[in-house]
Structures are given as C-alpha cells and as structure tokens.
Enzyme design. Structure first.
Site, PDB file in Angstrom:
ATOM      1  CB  SER A  79      53.746 -13.041 -60.063  1.00 15.17           C
ATOM      2  OG  SER A  79      53.101 -12.222 -61.003  1.00 15.17           O
TER       3      SER A  79
ATOM      4  CE  LYS B 241      51.408  -9.749 -58.105  1.00 16.85           C
ATOM      5  NZ  LYS B 241      51.702 -10.380 -59.405  1.00 16.85           N
TER       6      LYS B 241
ATOM      7  CB  SER C 252      49.262 -13.726 -58.867  1.00 16.13           C
ATOM      8  OG  SER C 252      50.561 -13.226 -59.083  1.00 16.13           O
TER       9      SER C 252
END
Length: 308
Positions: A69, A72, A130
């Site tokens: 993640s 991101k 997240s």
C-alpha cells in the site's frame, strides 16, 4: 657557561618538552570513529537527507520489490498534481468500491454507498486507514473512460507516467492501491516520497494521527467518519511527520517514513521487514545521531482501526 649556551640548552629543553607532548596532542586530534550502521530486519532499505539528497544508509536499495500500500503515495500524488484539482469536489460512493474491498480482503475506510465525500476526504481515507475503497474512488474519479474499468486502468497508467516523469525506471504500478504486482526500489520509493512531501496537502494528511469528518449520507442525514493513521511511528518517535505503511503477503511489512529534528529532515524506506518500526527508529537514530530507539513505545491503535 655563557649566556648563549644557557639559551641553547633552554631551547633544547623546550623542544624536548614539545616533542614529548606532540604524540599526546596528535592522539587528541584524532577524529572519533563514525557510528556503526544499524542492523535491520528489512530486506531492502534506504535513508536520505532530504536537504542535501545524500544517502545516509542503503541496504539492497536498488533491488525492486513489492511495495504493497505504499503505492498509495503515488495515487495521492497523481491526484494532487492534477492541474486545477478541486479538493472540495464531492464524489458519490459507489457500491463497487465496497465490493472491491470484500473481494480482495483489502484495508478499508468503510465508505458507505451513496455518501458524498470530498476529494480531500478521500485522500485522508486513502492515506490514513489505507482504504482501498477510497483509492478506488480516486482512481474512478481521476481516470478517463466510459466505464469504471476504463477509468481505473487510465488512472494506473497515469501513475506509471508520473513514475517516468520522476525518473523512477524500476517503479511499476499494476493497481491503484498496491494490491497488485506493484514494485519499486527503496531508493526510488524514497524519491517518490520526497516528491509527495513537497505538497502541503499531502504533508498535512500523512502527519495526522486521526481524522474526524462528516459527509452527506444517501438517506439525507449526516455520516460521521473517523479514520486512524495506520503508521504507528507517528507519535512514537519524536519528530516523525509521516508517511505510509503497506502490508501484503508478497511484500511483507513495508514503511515509508520521514522525520524532522532541529531543521534536519530524513526520509526513509523499508521493504519486507519483520520489525519495521524498530528498523525505522534505528535508521532515524543513525541519521540524527540520537539514541531513542531502544526506549520507544509504539502508539497503540484503537481496536476498530485498520492495520496495514
């Protein structure tokens, strides 16, 4: 004995004294040994001085690995780098955003179908808990095409285009949330983080421990959202100002982090670590010349908070 002879003997004695002292003087002038580099659990890592750009530490830093993640960071950068981006634009939450979380077992901001959340809120929802649902909403909003599949594909292409613009040749994105085969090197991920942190909105978001906000709900009432930052280094190590966690089975535990002390900012990355917060504290101690890692106590996350 003449005066001249006495003078010569005095000079000789003085010289002898100087000669006797000179080894001690030389020893005192010897510079201290540099601090030993820390031993990390991470398979890949780097630490960079944000001002000078100098790399202070590197471990297999040019090997590409899955980044989970932390991808991101790029998704947020694509949005924030969009010319004329309206952060207060309202985006209706689609059921497919929630379905994506269910199908992939992803972390979520628990966005409710039909709610209208702003782009700014979606950035908080993407970077703090997240939320893959929030990342999906951003990709669907800022991509191009007639269908959500086309728009998300377009958005991922923008992420890769941005990687090219930033001269990150070993960085590749296959998803908008890090759930695919997204990869980068510790070095390039740190460069991406440095780029992202130049944006005021991004900096404000990633240093936030908890966000509380409200949005118009589909039933006409008001929805209240609370999102907790998954980055436990925040509030645990003095000076930390972000940035992003990431965890998948292929990637292991990953962390991109930054801290400022006495006007000095350090940016670091950890890929596939079994002890990412201890690793980060060790690196920051090394960079700042401090010794607070051993006494660090991690900020506890609420029981309802996402883990990533």
């Amino acid at each position: 004995m003449t005066v001249g002879t006495l003078t010569q003997r005095a000079v000789a004695l003085a010289g002898g004294t100087l000669l006797a002292l000179s080894p001690l003087t030389a020893q005192a002038a010897t510079p201290s040994q540099p601090e030993p580099q820390p031993t990390l659990a991470a398979k890949g890592a780097t630490l960079v001085d944000d001002t000078s750009g100098n790399t202070l530490f590197a471990k297999d830093a040019d090997t590409a690995r899955p980044i989970a993640s932390t991808a991101k960071i790029m998704a947020a950068s694509v949005v924030l780098d969009t010319t004329g981006v309206d952060l207060e634009r309202q985006v209706p939450v689609q059921q497919e955003y929630r379905d994506y979380v269910t199908q992939h077992g992803s972390s979520t901001a628990d966005l409710q179908t039909g709610d209208k959340v702003t782009v700014r809120q979606l950035l908080y929802a993407t970077l703090l808990p997240s939320g893959a649902d929030a990342a999906y909403a951003l990709a669907d909003t800022f991509g191009s095409g007639a269908t959500s599949a086309e728009r998300t594909t377009s958005f991922i292409a923008k992420m890769n285009t941005k990687a090219g613009e930033l001269h990150l040749p070993h960085t590749e994105f296959t998803s908008f949330d890090g759930g695919g085969a997204d990869s980068s090197t510790p070095t390039e991920l740190a460069e991406l983080a440095q780029h992202a942190m130049k944006n005021d909105t991004f900096r404000t978001i990633v240093k936030t421990k908890e966000y509380k906000g409200e949005a118009p709900a589909a039933n006409g009432r008001t929805r209240y959202y609370t999102w907790t930052n998954t980055n436990q280094l925040l509030g645990s190590y003095d000076g930390v100002i972000g940035i992003k966690t990431g965890t998948t089975t292929p990637a292991g535990d990953c962390l991109v982090f930054a801290a400022t002390r006495n006007g000095k900012t350090l940016v670091g990355t950890l890929l596939n670590s079994t002890d990412r917060y201890a690793d980060a504290a060790k690196l920051l101690d090394y960079g700042f010349g401090s010794s607070t890692a051993k006494s660090m106590k991690l900020r506890a996350l609420p029981t309802h908070a996402q883990r990533d």
